[in-house]
Design a protein around this motif. Structure first.
Motif, PDB file in Angstrom:
ATOM      1  N   GLU A 124       0.801  -1.235   0.000  1.00  0.00           N
ATOM      2  CA  GLU A 124       0.000   0.000   0.000  1.00  0.00           C
ATOM      3  C   GLU A 124       0.833   1.284   0.000  1.00  0.00           C
ATOM      4  O   GLU A 124       0.278   2.364  -0.137  1.00  0.00           O
ATOM      5  CB  GLU A 124      -0.927   0.019   1.217  1.00  0.00           C
ATOM      6  N   THR A 125       2.140   1.191   0.152  1.00  0.00           N
ATOM      7  CA  THR A 125       2.955   2.401   0.214  1.00  0.00           C
ATOM      8  C   THR A 125       3.455   2.783  -1.175  1.00  0.00           C
ATOM      9  O   THR A 125       3.157   2.128  -2.165  1.00  0.00           O
ATOM     10  CB  THR A 125       4.155   2.196   1.164  1.00  0.00           C
ATOM     11  N   ASP A 126       4.243   3.840  -1.214  1.00  0.00           N
ATOM     12  CA  ASP A 126       4.749   4.317  -2.501  1.00  0.00           C
ATOM     13  C   ASP A 126       5.839   3.388  -3.046  1.00  0.00           C
ATOM     14  O   ASP A 126       6.305   2.481  -2.374  1.00  0.00           O
ATOM     15  CB  ASP A 126       5.264   5.755  -2.368  1.00  0.00           C
ATOM     16  N   GLU A 127       6.242   3.639  -4.279  1.00  0.00           N
ATOM     17  CA  GLU A 127       7.179   2.755  -4.969  1.00  0.00           C
ATOM     18  C   GLU A 127       8.531   2.689  -4.279  1.00  0.00           C
ATOM     19  O   GLU A 127       9.145   1.628  -4.193  1.00  0.00           O
ATOM     20  CB  GLU A 127       7.375   3.208  -6.426  1.00  0.00           C
ATOM     21  N   TYR A 128       9.014   3.818  -3.783  1.00  0.00           N
ATOM     22  CA  TYR A 128      10.317   3.841  -3.118  1.00  0.00           C
ATOM     23  C   TYR A 128      10.304   2.982  -1.866  1.00  0.00           C
ATOM     24  O   TYR A 128      11.192   2.143  -1.668  1.00  0.00           O
ATOM     25  CB  TYR A 128      10.723   5.281  -2.775  1.00  0.00           C
ATOM     26  N   THR A 129       9.303   3.173  -1.024  1.00  0.00           N
ATOM     27  CA  THR A 129       9.208   2.400   0.214  1.00  0.00           C
ATOM     28  C   THR A 129       9.009   0.921  -0.099  1.00  0.00           C
ATOM     29  O   THR A 129       9.605   0.055   0.542  1.00  0.00           O
ATOM     30  CB  THR A 129       8.041   2.924   1.077  1.00  0.00           C
ATOM     31  N   ARG A 130       8.189   0.642  -1.084  1.00  0.00           N
ATOM     32  CA  ARG A 130       7.945  -0.740  -1.490  1.00  0.00           C
ATOM     33  C   ARG A 130       9.245  -1.393  -1.951  1.00  0.00           C
ATOM     34  O   ARG A 130       9.584  -2.494  -1.526  1.00  0.00           O
ATOM     35  CB  ARG A 130       6.901  -0.772  -2.605  1.00  0.00           C
ATOM     36  N   LEU A 131       9.982  -0.714  -2.801  1.00  0.00           N
ATOM     37  CA  LEU A 131      11.234  -1.255  -3.308  1.00  0.00           C
ATOM     38  C   LEU A 131      12.228  -1.494  -2.172  1.00  0.00           C
ATOM     39  O   LEU A 131      12.869  -2.548  -2.103  1.00  0.00           O
ATOM     40  CB  LEU A 131      11.843  -0.317  -4.354  1.00  0.00           C
ATOM     41  N   ARG A 132      12.352  -0.520  -1.301  1.00  0.00           N
ATOM     42  CA  ARG A 132      13.300  -0.638  -0.188  1.00  0.00           C
ATOM     43  C   ARG A 132      12.968  -1.826   0.699  1.00  0.00           C
ATOM     44  O   ARG A 132      13.851  -2.612   1.069  1.00  0.00           O
ATOM     45  CB  ARG A 132      13.297   0.662   0.624  1.00  0.00           C
ATOM     46  N   ASN A 133      11.687  -2.004   1.028  1.00  0.00           N
ATOM     47  CA  ASN A 133      11.297  -3.107   1.907  1.00  0.00           C
ATOM     48  C   ASN A 133      11.347  -4.456   1.208  1.00  0.00           C
ATOM     49  O   ASN A 133      11.721  -5.463   1.830  1.00  0.00           O
ATOM     50  CB  ASN A 133       9.908  -2.843   2.485  1.00  0.00           C
ATOM     51  N   LEU A 134      10.970  -4.509  -0.057  1.00  0.00           N
ATOM     52  CA  LEU A 134      11.053  -5.777  -0.778  1.00  0.00           C
ATOM     53  C   LEU A 134      12.505  -6.199  -0.982  1.00  0.00           C
ATOM     54  O   LEU A 134      12.821  -7.391  -0.924  1.00  0.00           O
ATOM     55  CB  LEU A 134      10.307  -5.696  -2.100  1.00  0.00           C
ATOM     56  N   LYS A 135      13.397  -5.234  -1.200  1.00  0.00           N
ATOM     57  CA  LYS A 135      14.818  -5.568  -1.268  1.00  0.00           C
ATOM     58  C   LYS A 135      15.305  -6.100   0.075  1.00  0.00           C
ATOM     59  O   LYS A 135      16.073  -7.069   0.121  1.00  0.00           O
ATOM     60  CB  LYS A 135      15.640  -4.335  -1.655  1.00  0.00           C
ATOM     61  N   ALA A 136      14.853  -5.495   1.162  1.00  0.00           N
ATOM     62  CA  ALA A 136      15.245  -5.973   2.487  1.00  0.00           C
ATOM     63  C   ALA A 136      14.716  -7.389   2.731  1.00  0.00           C
ATOM     64  O   ALA A 136      15.416  -8.236   3.290  1.00  0.00           O
ATOM     65  CB  ALA A 136      14.741  -5.015   3.566  1.00  0.00           C
ATOM     66  N   TYR A 137      13.467  -7.651   2.305  1.00  0.00           N
ATOM     67  CA  TYR A 137      12.918  -9.010   2.417  1.00  0.00           C
ATOM     68  C   TYR A 137      13.761  -9.990   1.603  1.00  0.00           C
ATOM     69  O   TYR A 137      14.065 -11.095   2.062  1.00  0.00           O
ATOM     70  CB  TYR A 137      11.468  -9.052   1.924  1.00  0.00           C
ATOM     71  N   ALA A 138      14.142  -9.605   0.382  1.00  0.00           N
ATOM     72  CA  ALA A 138      14.917 -10.499  -0.476  1.00  0.00           C
ATOM     73  C   ALA A 138      16.292 -10.784   0.131  1.00  0.00           C
ATOM     74  O   ALA A 138      16.737 -11.936   0.169  1.00  0.00           O
ATOM     75  CB  ALA A 138      15.058  -9.896  -1.866  1.00  0.00           C
ATOM     76  N   VAL A 139      16.976  -9.754   0.602  1.00  0.00           N
ATOM     77  CA  VAL A 139      18.301  -9.947   1.204  1.00  0.00           C
ATOM     78  C   VAL A 139      18.183 -10.782   2.475  1.00  0.00           C
ATOM     79  O   VAL A 139      18.987 -11.698   2.708  1.00  0.00           O
ATOM     80  CB  VAL A 139      18.974  -8.585   1.478  1.00  0.00           C
ATOM     81  N   SER A 140      17.181 -10.510   3.288  1.00  0.00           N
ATOM     82  CA  SER A 140      16.978 -11.276   4.517  1.00  0.00           C
ATOM     83  C   SER A 140      16.682 -12.732   4.216  1.00  0.00           C
ATOM     84  O   SER A 140      17.172 -13.638   4.901  1.00  0.00           O
ATOM     85  CB  SER A 140      15.829 -10.684   5.332  1.00  0.00           C
ATOM     86  N   THR A 141      15.876 -12.968   3.197  1.00  0.00           N
ATOM     87  CA  THR A 141      15.580 -14.342   2.786  1.00  0.00           C
ATOM     88  C   THR A 141      16.847 -15.035   2.322  1.00  0.00           C
ATOM     89  O   THR A 141      17.105 -16.192   2.690  1.00  0.00           O
ATOM     90  CB  THR A 141      14.518 -14.344   1.676  1.00  0.00           C
TER      91      THR A 141
END
Length: 136
Positions: free
Chosen positions: A70-87
């Motif tokens: 639900e957030t903007d593209e920047y926040t989405r990208l930052r968090n999805l990258k963090a999820y990917a790196v954490s995974t």
């Protein structure tokens, strides 16, 4: 597809789910442990308490994913990258530990700790750019 509602609206919706789920988690955790220690319940009751402890944590994870969508593209990208790196870190660690266990180099461990490790890694990966002054 969830409609983008803006950062503040998404954060408010997240907190409306997060805090009640966290309070429920703490209540179920302490009362469940107390009940299991003071009684000798049937196995199905123990299983029910265990699942009851896990459900609020699962709800928090789903709320977090909804917040990301639900957030903007920047926040989405930052968090999805963090999820990917954490995974990637978590799964890499599991492979290393799995092979070490396979060759009897380390003892077995409870799989429960995989979730907290992933979440701690996600928190670290999310905060690292702020600490070191880098963005996405």
């Amino acid at each position: 597809m969830v409609q983008q509602i803006g950062f503040n609206g998404a954060r408010k919706r997240y907190h409306r789910v997060f805090w009640p789920a966290m309070i429920l988690y703490v209540i179920v955790l302490f009362t469940g442990i107390w009940y299991l220690k003071t009684n000798e319940p049937a196995p199905w009751v123990t299983a029910l308490v265990a699942v009851g402890m896990a459900l609020p944590a699962c709800l928090i994870i789903w709320a977090q994913l909804r917040w990301i969508v639900e957030t903007d593209e920047y926040t989405r990208l930052r968090n999805l990258k963090a999820y990917a790196v954490s995974t990637a870190i978590t799964i890499s660690g599991l492979f290393v530990i799995g092979f070490l266990q396979r060759f009897d180099m380390v003892q077995q461990f409870d799989v429960f700790w995989i979730g907290p490790f992933f979440l701690a890694t996600y928190g670290g990966v999310t905060c690292a750019p702020r600490v070191f002054g880098k963005t996405v």
